[in-house]
Design a protein around this motif. Structure first.
Motif, mmCIF file in Angstrom:
data_model
loop_
_atom_site.group_PDB
_atom_site.id
_atom_site.type_symbol
_atom_site.label_atom_id
_atom_site.label_comp_id
_atom_site.label_asym_id
_atom_site.label_seq_id
_atom_site.Cartn_x
_atom_site.Cartn_y
_atom_site.Cartn_z
ATOM 1 N N PHE A 85 -31.263 16.729 57.740
ATOM 2 C CA PHE A 85 -30.262 15.846 57.203
ATOM 3 C C PHE A 85 -29.285 16.809 56.510
ATOM 4 O O PHE A 85 -29.181 16.625 55.266
ATOM 5 C CB PHE A 85 -30.879 14.737 56.430
ATOM 6 C CG PHE A 85 -31.805 13.903 57.151
ATOM 7 C CD1 PHE A 85 -31.270 12.749 57.771
ATOM 8 C CD2 PHE A 85 -33.051 13.935 57.257
ATOM 9 C CE1 PHE A 85 -32.191 11.846 58.291
ATOM 10 C CE2 PHE A 85 -33.842 13.067 57.762
ATOM 11 C CZ PHE A 85 -33.287 12.072 58.666
ATOM 12 N N ASP A 86 -28.741 17.542 57.210
ATOM 13 C CA ASP A 86 -27.653 18.225 56.573
ATOM 14 C C ASP A 86 -26.320 17.402 56.213
ATOM 15 O O ASP A 86 -26.304 16.293 56.568
ATOM 16 C CB ASP A 86 -27.462 19.676 57.242
ATOM 17 C CG ASP A 86 -26.815 19.258 58.763
ATOM 18 O OD1 ASP A 86 -26.527 18.174 59.127
ATOM 19 O OD2 ASP A 86 -26.710 20.133 59.500
ATOM 20 N N ALA A 117 -23.012 12.581 57.063
ATOM 21 C CA ALA A 117 -21.663 12.174 57.298
ATOM 22 C C ALA A 117 -21.703 11.229 58.563
ATOM 23 O O ALA A 117 -20.724 10.108 58.486
ATOM 24 C CB ALA A 117 -20.602 13.249 57.202
ATOM 25 N N GLU A 118 -22.144 11.500 59.520
ATOM 26 C CA GLU A 118 -22.172 11.208 60.934
ATOM 27 C C GLU A 118 -22.884 9.594 60.699
ATOM 28 O O GLU A 118 -22.571 8.764 61.071
ATOM 29 C CB GLU A 118 -22.923 11.879 62.007
ATOM 30 C CG GLU A 118 -21.847 12.967 62.560
ATOM 31 C CD GLU A 118 -20.605 12.219 62.960
ATOM 32 O OE1 GLU A 118 -20.533 11.493 63.858
ATOM 33 O OE2 GLU A 118 -19.649 12.673 62.318
ATOM 34 N N ALA A 164 -22.385 3.837 60.452
ATOM 35 C CA ALA A 164 -22.784 2.751 59.774
ATOM 36 C C ALA A 164 -21.321 1.855 59.388
ATOM 37 O O ALA A 164 -21.339 0.862 59.570
ATOM 38 C CB ALA A 164 -23.463 3.139 58.576
ATOM 39 N N ALA A 165 -20.425 2.687 59.094
ATOM 40 C CA ALA A 165 -19.094 2.141 58.682
ATOM 41 C C ALA A 165 -18.408 1.455 59.871
ATOM 42 O O ALA A 165 -17.809 0.425 59.883
ATOM 43 C CB ALA A 165 -18.501 2.994 57.942
ATOM 44 N N ASP A 181 -18.883 8.737 67.881
ATOM 45 C CA ASP A 181 -17.641 9.708 67.730
ATOM 46 C C ASP A 181 -17.304 10.030 69.058
ATOM 47 O O ASP A 181 -18.153 10.510 69.722
ATOM 48 C CB ASP A 181 -18.159 10.782 66.895
ATOM 49 C CG ASP A 181 -16.994 11.722 66.660
ATOM 50 O OD1 ASP A 181 -15.740 11.210 66.673
ATOM 51 O OD2 ASP A 181 -17.157 13.100 66.633
ATOM 52 N N ILE A 182 -16.109 9.868 69.459
ATOM 53 C CA ILE A 182 -15.379 10.195 70.527
ATOM 54 C C ILE A 182 -14.619 11.740 70.127
ATOM 55 O O ILE A 182 -13.904 11.584 69.077
ATOM 56 C CB ILE A 182 -14.729 9.375 71.293
ATOM 57 C CG1 ILE A 182 -15.335 8.609 71.719
ATOM 58 C CG2 ILE A 182 -13.655 10.211 72.461
ATOM 59 C CD1 ILE A 182 -14.586 7.213 72.492
ATOM 60 N N ARG A 183 -14.689 12.970 70.930
ATOM 61 C CA ARG A 183 -13.573 13.864 70.463
ATOM 62 C C ARG A 183 -13.416 14.770 71.847
ATOM 63 O O ARG A 183 -14.108 14.539 72.781
ATOM 64 C CB ARG A 183 -14.417 14.643 69.360
ATOM 65 C CG ARG A 183 -15.830 15.405 69.816
ATOM 66 C CD ARG A 183 -15.967 16.390 68.590
ATOM 67 N NE ARG A 183 -17.492 17.104 69.096
ATOM 68 C CZ ARG A 183 -17.569 18.474 69.741
ATOM 69 N NH1 ARG A 183 -16.507 18.865 70.127
ATOM 70 N NH2 ARG A 183 -18.773 18.857 69.753
ATOM 71 N N GLY A 184 -12.770 15.704 71.378
ATOM 72 C CA GLY A 184 -12.542 16.681 72.735
ATOM 73 C C GLY A 184 -12.964 18.097 72.379
ATOM 74 O O GLY A 184 -13.923 18.093 71.294
#
Ligand SMILES: Cc1cc2nc3c(=O)[nH]c(=O)nc-3n(C[C@H](O)[C@H](O)[C@H](O)COP(=O)(O)O)c2cc1C
Lengths: 234, 444
Positions: free
Chosen positions: B18-19, B24-25, B30-31, B36-39
């Protein structure tokens, strides 16, 4: 055959490559306006990539991708057509007198495809502007992700009609087994009756059916933008 | 509590499971309730070309003179069936990246840079633009599941056709272009409503399976009168079988893209967890070609994390005929340039880590459809930078090849390589440095 052909091509005697190559050389000024192809024997890619205002009449059954990417030409199949007839057509007119296999008219941007018999699954999949008239019924997932153009079905439609539909317009006269995600029935208004009338005239089928009997289906446009509450619909 | 009497205390310690990134992910998920979508490509560390080293010539092998003796770099693609194969001066090609994902000046710059170095560029999931056709002397036209903008006129204008089955960042997934980038022009080219979140299909609409692919390839050849080389591009997952089937289906060239390969936009979970590293994929692909008697007859282009001439040389030594670059080409144009640091910060990122390409706000004017941002990228200057970079990669690969005594890059071979790690040794099928041990091969 009504008119006698300018060129008769026997696929039992010469390879398909020769036929397609000759068709690709045809231009707007070509003298040979009417081509007749005999013994097609289910050959694939027959009359694919033609870009000239010629008429090609095929006596018999064709394999996959007949009239693929067609531009301008009028292609008549006196028989059944395999997968992807008139796929990605840009313009012109393709008429299948028998039945058509899967993905008829897939991704096509323009022109008109008329199928006298039934069309199998995914008819008009990813259509981008073509008009398709099927006098029989269409299979499941027809007009999947359809973006533009019209799919007009005289008979019934299979499961998941118009799944993930964009702006293609769907008209079905018979029953629809089920609608796909984001496809809904919409009111058939005068403008749509007019559109149907125009398309049927272009298909040479005006007056053969009562336009008022069609139901119209289109996109609910709920999946156009990602939204977490729609996650289950994808 | 114990610190008062100077007893050593346990320092706060992060879990490696759990780094901070993982935590954060979890909080972000949860929020927001959305992934997450990214390039970009994979960001985690993977076995890669850095784990391999070349054995330079010495007493047992004879090197070539660095600046005097010739070391060829050219490659011909599409010799199997196409009437007009493609001749490249360098085996480094530009990978398919769509107009839509990229700006028009970026596409033009890619064309300029590649053409200056005698290599090819590739369209992408969104059709062919005038900018790229006009500025690319050799242009490969992608044939994708979406068929956005696909038309026979452009097909005939292309120098080769690439049937895209998948890409390394997301084997099994379709393209994605979010609403911010669906401008009027992009929407018109794709026949889509403006501003929608576009999801491309992951399967081709009019064929399924390798037997159909063979018929599809025949159709494309018929339409283009058997002139153009036909490539088949796959994401690396089961390379031996996928390459075998692509060859059986009639491909002239196969393109194999490893999991490090970039994308314009995809779920992070897809990028990081699906597919295999290119290092692990090349040998099985080459084996498939060999088993069919097709190595060097059907050319193999590999991609996914290629950064420099050493990577090129290593890919070729493992049996590839050429490589393709995506991310590195964008960086050469100016992507993630520190000169825009303040703007990357304002976007919640930092130069070198910016990957929200799907949002269309790229300060460098590359992954955007915003005209104001477009104007920041000078296609002539950016094209020049790309040409320089391609030139350096080629020179670097030649440097290595000469040191190994090879008069052509294609003469590099697995026997020129050793591995620094057991994992890479097994994947690349070369011995662990200082040993003769190839894990899984030599009877251990
Ligand atoms: C911005 C961007 C857009 C891309 N678009 C496409 C595409 O339209 N079609 C495709 O096959 N691959 C696409 N790719 C993947 C590349 O063709 C290529 O496989 C990958 O970038 C190679 O890995 P690299 O980025 O590590 O060099 C794209 C990649 C990037 C970075």
């Amino acid at each position: 055959m009504t008119a006698s052909p300018d060129i008769t091509f026997d696929l039992a005697q010469a390879p398909l490559r020769e036929l397609n190559s000759a068709l690709h050389k045809a231009t707007g000024e070509t003298n040979a306006r009417l081509w007749r192809v005999i013994n097609p024997n289910g050959r694939h890619a027959l009359a694919a990539g033609v870009n000239a205002p010629v008429t090609i009449e095929v006596d018999g059954h064709v394999g996959y991708y007949c009239a693929g990417m067609n531009q301008q030409a009028r292609v008549i199949v006196n028989g059944n057509a395999g997968v992807g007839v008139a796929e990605n057509m840009m313009s012109g007119f393709v008429h299948v007198k028998g039945d058509a296999s899967q993905a008829a008219g897939a991704t096509a941007h323009g022109g008109m495809l008329v199928i006298d018999g039934n069309a199998s699954a995914r008819c008009g999949i990813s259509m981008k502007g073509i008009d398709i008239v099927v006098k029989g019924s269409v299979g499941h997932m027809s007009a999947f992700m359809g973006q533009a153009g019209a799919l007009i079905v005289f008979g019934d439609a299979g499961e998941a009609l118009g799944d993930s539909l964009y702006e293609a317009k769907l008209f079905v006269r018979g029953s629809v087994k089920s609608l796909g995600a984001d496809c809904i029935e919409k009111e058939l208004r005068d403008e749509h009756r007019k559109l149907l009338q125009e398309k049927l005239e272009a298909a040479g089928l005006a007056g053969t059916v009562d336009i008022g009997e069609f139901k119209r289906y289109g996109s609910a446009r709920q999946l156009y933008n990602f939204h977490i509450d729609n996650a289950g619909a994808y | 509590m114990t610190s008062q009497n100077n007893t050593p205390r346990t320092l706060p310690r992060f879990s490696s499971t759990f780094d901070p990134h993982t935590l954060a992910e979890i909080r972000r998920a949860a929020a927001t309730g959305i992934y997450d979508i990214r390039g970009g490509g994979t960001k985690r560390k993977l076995p890669h070309f850095d784990d391999l080293l070349f054995l330079g010539a010495s007493v047992s092998r004879y090197p070539l003179e660095g600046y005097r003796e010739k070391c060829g770099t050219d490659v011909v693609l599409g010799t199997r069936f196409a009437k007009k194969p493609i001749h490249l001066k360098t085996p480094v090609t530009i990978a398919g990246m769509s107009f839509g994902a990229l700006s028009a000046p970026a596409k033009e710059a890619l064309g300029r840079g590649a053409s200056a170095m005698g290599t090819s560029t590739t369209t992408g999931d969104g059709g062919m633009t005038q900018e790229e056709r006009g500025h690319s002397s050799i242009l490969v036209y992608q044939y994708l599941p979406s068929r956005y903008g696909m038309n026979p006129d452009d097909l005939r204008k292309a120098d080769a056709i690439e049937v895209v089955i998948g890409q390394g960042a997301k084997p099994g997934g379709g393209g994605m272009l979010l609403g911010q980038k669906i401008s009027d022009r992009v929407a018109a080219m794709r026949t889509l409503p403006k501003g929608i979140d576009q999801r491309s299909a992951c399967r081709h609409p009019d064929w399924t399976g390798p037997d159909d692919l063979e018929i599809k390839i025949e159709e494309l050849r018929e339409i283009t009168d058997w002139e153009k080389p036909i490539y088949v591009k796959v994401g690396a997952s089961r390379p031996y079988y996928d390459i075998s089937l692509a060859v059986k289906a009639g491909a002239d060239v196969v393109v194999l893209d490893g999991m490090q390969g970039g994308t314009a936009a995809t779920q992070d979970v897809f990028i990081e967890h699906v597919g295999i590293p290119i290092l692990a994929a090349i040998r099985p692909a080459v084996q498939a070609l060999r088993d069919l008697g097709m190595h060097r007859k059907v050319q193999l282009i590999v991609s996914g994390g290629i950064r420099n001439g050493a990577d090129v040389a290593k890919a070729l030594a493992l049996g590839a005929d050429a490589v393709a670059i995506g991310t590195a080409a964008l960086v050469a144009l100016g992507d993630n340039d520190p000169q825009y640091e303040a703007e990357y910060q304002a976007l919640g990122s930092t130069a070198g880590a910016y990957d929200d390409w799907h949002e269309g706000r790229d300060p460098a004017g590359i992954t955007t459809q915003d005209p104001a941002l477009w104007s920041r990228l000078d296609p002539v200057k950016a094209g020049r930078r790309l040409a320089n970079y391609l030139g350096v990669m080629t020179l670097e690969a030649q440097t290595i090849a000469r040191a190994c005594g090879k008069s052509h890059l294609h003469n590099l071979e697995p026997e020129d390589l050793v591995s620094l790690t057991v994992e890479a040794a097994a994947m690349a099928g070369v011995p662990l440095a200082g040993t003769e041990w190839i894990p899984g091969r030599t009877g251990y």
